[in-house]
Design a protein around this motif. Structure first.
Motif, PDB file in Angstrom:
ATOM      1  N   ALA A  52       0.810  -1.216   0.000  1.00 33.65           N
ATOM      2  CA  ALA A  52       0.000   0.000   0.000  1.00 33.65           C
ATOM      3  C   ALA A  52       0.843   1.265   0.000  1.00 33.65           C
ATOM      4  CB  ALA A  52      -0.930   0.001   1.212  1.00 33.65           C
ATOM      5  N   TRP A 144      -5.968  -1.588   2.692  1.00 30.14           N
ATOM      6  CA  TRP A 144      -5.926  -0.436   1.782  1.00 30.14           C
ATOM      7  C   TRP A 144      -7.006  -0.476   0.708  1.00 30.14           C
ATOM      8  CZ3 TRP A 144      -3.849   4.189   2.024  1.00 30.14           C
ATOM      9  CH2 TRP A 144      -3.770   4.969   0.868  1.00 30.14           C
ATOM     10  N   GLU A 145      -7.361  -1.645   0.238  1.00 28.41           N
ATOM     11  CA  GLU A 145      -8.349  -1.760  -0.842  1.00 28.41           C
ATOM     12  C   GLU A 145      -9.783  -1.627  -0.352  1.00 28.41           C
ATOM     13  OE1 GLU A 145      -7.739  -1.875  -4.055  1.00 28.41           O
ATOM     14  OE2 GLU A 145      -5.572  -1.811  -3.717  1.00 28.41           O
ATOM     15  N   GLN A 166      -7.685   7.413   0.850  1.00 30.44           N
ATOM     16  CA  GLN A 166      -7.103   6.517  -0.154  1.00 30.44           C
ATOM     17  C   GLN A 166      -6.861   7.242  -1.479  1.00 30.44           C
ATOM     18  OE1 GLN A 166      -9.439   3.824  -2.474  1.00 30.44           O
ATOM     19  NE2 GLN A 166      -8.252   2.054  -1.796  1.00 30.44           N
TER      20      GLN A 166
END
Length: 361
Positions: A52, A144-145, A166
């Motif tokens: 990330a 992170w996704e 993000q």
């Protein structure tokens, strides 16, 4: 022919994700005697090393993240004014090459399931049009996704811009605007400092922020990790480590504090086309709402294994999934923070050996 009919080759372990926790797990699996490529592969969704870190905003420097990107048996990248999203990926890539880590990319894993539903047999890992058969899986996909944006009435009517941390790239794109920053964590504090230099800001949190007045010690870090570990041992959804450590202003944020940037407002009640409204009718015009509201575990690929408890979390014993000991989770719960990532990688590697019926050296 393999031990299971129709299965030619079975890996000993597949590591899903090549961020800090995944690389740590892979390193320890090799150190404990598993062979790269023959026994272990690491599947990473990114096209390049860095996890990330490569996606973080350009203004995040190595001075902001000193020490947190360290990998096992390696030296942490030095403190500097260089961009973290450039330095850390380079460090991770060199670590992969130097250690001979068997990373295959880009492979986004979509499913992990039991072969023919056998709770004692191998697992099938599917992604990028391929399937790997393995006796164990280390899931190191982090958070992170899966950015979390809470729903508030009227959010769809907002005429300005909404973004999550993000998607934040730096303060320049917000210059001259009024930005409502939502969130009570370290990211909100850091971003408020830099955004407030080029824009006006309003800080909104659900709870009063808890400020630290003393340095954060290693012992306190271990205690914070233990609090999060206690939740995942009970199968509860994990909380972030930061949620139990409190907030402390660094040198680069004290000037923002002197400007009154950290005057906090409680959460608004609804969003209107031109801003936000509190329960008492107070309005604040806004061009941008920046949701610094954190992330959720990225574990959808494990859904076929039915690991979740009725409480919504995945119960762990260390890093081992209680409902399926073939699965280790790192980058989940306490190890979602860099504070616990390396230790979790070592624990997961030992858990893999236990599942394989081997003794860890």
């Amino acid at each position: 022919m393999g031990r299971w009919p129709g299965v030619e080759a079975v890996l000993q372990s597949v590591v899903v994700g090549a961020g800090q926790a995944g690389l740590s797990a892979a390193h320890h699996l090799l150190r404990l005697g598993l062979r790269p490529w023959d026994d272990v592969v690491v599947l990473d969704a990114n096209a390049a090393p860095g996890g990330a870190w490569q996606h973080r905003w350009d203004t995040l420097t190595m001075a902001d993240v000193h020490g947190v990107a360290a990998l096992p048996d390696d030296v942490a990248p030095p403190t500097s004014a260089e961009r973290a999203n450039a330095v850390v990926p380079q460090v991770f890539g060199e670590y992969e090459r130097r250690g001979g880590l068997p990373v295959l990319r880009p492979v986004r894993v979509e499913r992990v399931e039991a072969l023919d539903g056998d709770a004692a047999g191998p697992l099938l890992v599917t992604g990028a049009g391929r399937t790997w058969t393995t006796r164990t899986v280390v899931s190191a996909t982090g958070t992170w996704e899966r950015p979390f944006v809470p729903h508030y009435p009227g959010s769809g009517s907002f005429a300005g811009r909404q973004l999550h941390t993000q998607g934040y790239r730096g303060p320049d794109e917000l210059a001259g605007q009024h930005v409502v920053v939502v969130g009570g964590g370290l990211s909100a504090v850091q971003l408020l400092a830099e955004i407030s230099e080029v824009a006006t800001t309003t800080w909104v949190t659900r709870r009063e922020p808890v400020w630290r007045t003393t340095p954060f010690t290693p012992d306190e870090g271990r205690r914070a990790v233990a609090l999060v570990e206690s939740r995942v041992r009970r199968g509860l959804p994990p909380q972030s480590v930061v949620s139990v450590t409190g907030l402390m202003l660094r040198e680069q944020e004290r000037a923002a504090a002197e400007r009154g940037v950290y005057t906090r407002r409680p959460m608004f009640e609804r969003i209107e086309p031109d801003g936000v409204v509190w329960p008492d009718g107070t309005r604040r015009r806004a061009d941008v709402i920046l949701w610094a509201t954190g992330f959720r575990p990225d574990v959808a690929h494990l859904a076929p294994l039915h690991l979740r408890t009725p409480e919504g979390g995945i119960e762990l014993d260390g890093t081992t999934a209680v409902r399926d000991p073939r699965v280790q989770l790192v980058g989940y719960g306490p190890s979602a923070s860099t504070i616990g990532a390396n230790r979790a990688g070592r624990t997961a590697a030992r858990g893999v050996l236990r599942a394989l019926g081997r003794a860890a050296g």
